[in-house]
Design an enzyme around this catalytic site. Structure first.
Site, PDB file in Angstrom:
ATOM      1  NE  ARG A  93      -3.874   0.616   1.904  1.00 14.15           N
ATOM      2  CZ  ARG A  93      -5.089   0.632   2.467  1.00 14.15           C
ATOM      3  NH1 ARG A  93      -5.277   1.302   3.597  1.00 14.15           N
ATOM      4  NH2 ARG A  93      -6.106   0.007   1.915  1.00 14.15           N
ATOM      5  CG  HIS A 130      -8.492   0.272  -2.783  1.00 15.33           C
ATOM      6  ND1 HIS A 130      -7.745  -0.856  -2.504  1.00 15.33           N
ATOM      7  CD2 HIS A 130      -9.112   0.606  -1.617  1.00 15.33           C
ATOM      8  CE1 HIS A 130      -7.911  -1.175  -1.224  1.00 15.33           C
ATOM      9  NE2 HIS A 130      -8.726  -0.308  -0.664  1.00 15.33           N
ATOM     10  CD  GLN A 145     -13.102  -1.584  -0.790  1.00 14.85           C
ATOM     11  OE1 GLN A 145     -12.288  -1.613   0.120  1.00 14.85           O
ATOM     12  NE2 GLN A 145     -14.342  -2.005  -0.635  1.00 14.85           N
ATOM     13  CG  ASP A 179     -13.461   6.607  -0.781  1.00 16.76           C
ATOM     14  OD1 ASP A 179     -13.407   6.467   0.463  1.00 16.76           O
ATOM     15  OD2 ASP A 179     -12.445   6.492  -1.514  1.00 16.76           O
ATOM     16  CB  CYS A 196     -14.027   1.514   0.100  1.00 13.28           C
ATOM     17  SG  CYS A 196     -13.553   3.235   0.299  1.00 13.28           S
ATOM     18  NE  ARG A 234     -10.236  -5.235   0.245  1.00 15.12           N
ATOM     19  CZ  ARG A 234      -9.519  -4.244   0.785  1.00 15.12           C
ATOM     20  NH1 ARG A 234     -10.121  -3.193   1.290  1.00 15.12           N
ATOM     21  NH2 ARG A 234      -8.188  -4.278   0.775  1.00 15.12           N
TER      22      ARG A 234
HETATM   23  N1  NVA Z   1      -9.872   6.822  -1.180  1.00 17.03           N
HETATM   24  C1  NVA Z   1      -9.492   6.326   0.122  1.00 17.03           C
HETATM   25  C2  NVA Z   1      -9.754   4.878   0.240  1.00 17.03           C
HETATM   26  C3  NVA Z   1      -9.447   4.268   1.580  1.00 17.03           C
HETATM   27  C4  NVA Z   1      -9.680   2.790   1.615  1.00 17.03           C
HETATM   28  C5  NVA Z   1      -8.030   6.643   0.373  1.00 17.03           C
HETATM   29  O1  NVA Z   1      -7.230   6.462  -0.547  1.00 17.03           O
HETATM   30  O2  NVA Z   1      -7.696   7.082   1.472  1.00 17.03           O
HETATM   31  N1   CP Z   2     -11.248  -0.162   2.501  1.00 12.71           N
HETATM   32  C1   CP Z   2      -9.987  -0.256   2.933  1.00 12.71           C
HETATM   33  O1   CP Z   2      -9.033  -0.496   2.177  1.00 12.71           O
HETATM   34  O2   CP Z   2      -9.840  -0.065   4.282  1.00 12.71           O
HETATM   35  P1   CP Z   2      -8.463   0.145   5.051  1.00 12.71           P
HETATM   36  O3   CP Z   2      -7.907   1.474   4.610  1.00 12.71           O
HETATM   37  O4   CP Z   2      -8.820   0.155   6.511  1.00 12.71           O
HETATM   38  O5   CP Z   2      -7.526  -0.955   4.698  1.00 12.71           O
END
Ligand code: NVA
Ligand code: CP
Length: 306
Positions: free
Chosen positions: A101, A128, A131, A223, A263, A291
């Protein structure tokens, strides 16, 4: 079956639907897969926080008989303590796959090029994919038919929106996206989805009006307005996105039985009201659960033991 899992767009139509089918099988018969990854180790590089992604990869690996090692942002300090190149070249000597990540999407592409082991994208600023695979599995599970289905995405044209566009393109679904002007999805991703839609029958509609996007929708997705790494824009975005909140009155403009999706993590009172996220139409915890199942399939596909 797969070399890496970096983007949904990279999957063939066969691979996309096979992942959804196998997720059904693993979810229903998890006991059959208990030792499939025995002796395998996944390294998980996190440069951003997580609850769901960390838990579902770690629990998934344990349930398959393997192990996962968590590397926090402060452990690796990629780019500061050492380069991503050197992190990858070390890890590939010890583990069987790497989940990452990170911020720049190019980091994941670079890692996949430099490492001899499979790489999994667990969120970048651009995509993502885990997801969106879980989300489309959830939709299929609840509705069966993804072709005669309209998903409305309301909010920021971000990483989650991008992966949903790619998934809708593969599934042949209808998808509408409402963002404030200037926050539309990446034009290249939009183009890819529209191109692929010519083959699968998927269709797309982009607007700056949330009411228009949710009209006749079977599910409404949102989101956070400021993603991880955009915290300094939070106040500015809160003003710009105020009329994009998914609340009871916006949900009333979708189909009567329309689902609500997110998400997570959610900023309750900002992009969604408690009344919507806690309603019977909300699928957010099903999405989170799925997930786990979808990522087990991805790991089995990458590590070659199905
Ligand atoms: N768009 C959000 C998704 C978190 C799972 C982010 O990138 O923070
Ligand atoms: N939806 C998701 O990826 O959650 P986290 O950021 O908690 O991993």
């Amino acid at each position: 079956m797969l070399d890496n899992f970096i983007s949904i767009h990279d999957l063939t139509l066969y691979q996309f639907s096979k992942i959804l089918d196998l997720t059904r099988e693993i979810k229903d018969n998890s006991h059959r897969y208990r030792n499939k990854l025995k002796g395998k180790i996944l390294a998980m590089i996190f440069q951003k926080p997580s609850l769901r992604t960390r838990m579902t990869f770690e629990v998934g690996m344990l349930q398959l008989g393997g192990e996962a090692v968590y590397l926090s942002p402060s452990d690796t300090q990629v780019g500061t303590r050492e380069t991503l190149h050197d992190v990858g070249k070390n890890l590939e000597r010890w583990v069987d796959a790497i989940m990452i990540r990170t911020f720049a999407h190019q980091n994941v592409i670079d890692l996949a090029q430099l490492c001899r082991i499979p790489i999994i994208n667990a969120l970048t600023d651009l995509l993502h994919p885990c997801q969106a695979m879980a989300d489309f599995f959830t939709l299929k599970e609840k509705r069966g038919d993804l072709v005669n289905f309209k998903l409305a995405y309301v909010g920021d044209g971000n990483n989650v929106c991008h992966s949903l566009l790619s998934a809708a393109a593969k599934a042949g679904s209808k998808m509408s996206v409402a963002t404030p002007p200037g926050y539309e999805p990446d034009p290249e991703i939009r183009k890819q989805a529209e191109e692929e839609g010519k083959e699968t029958g998927a269709s797309f509609f982009f607007t700056n009006d949330p009411s228009e996007a949710v009209e006749n929708a079977d599910a409404v997705y949102t989101d956070v307005w400021a993603s991880m790494g955009q915290e300094q824009e939070k106040e500015k975005r809160a003003k710009l996105f105020a009329s994009f909140q998914v609340n009871e009155s916006l949900m009333a403009k979708a189909k009567k039985e329309a689902f609500f999706m997110h998400c997570l993590p959610a900023h309750r009172g900002e992009e969604v009201t408690d009344g919507v996220i806690d309603s019977t139409r909300s699928m957010v915890y099903d999405q989170a659960e799925n997930r786990l199942h979808v990522q087990k399939v991805i790991m089995l596909s990458l590590l070659g033991k199905r």
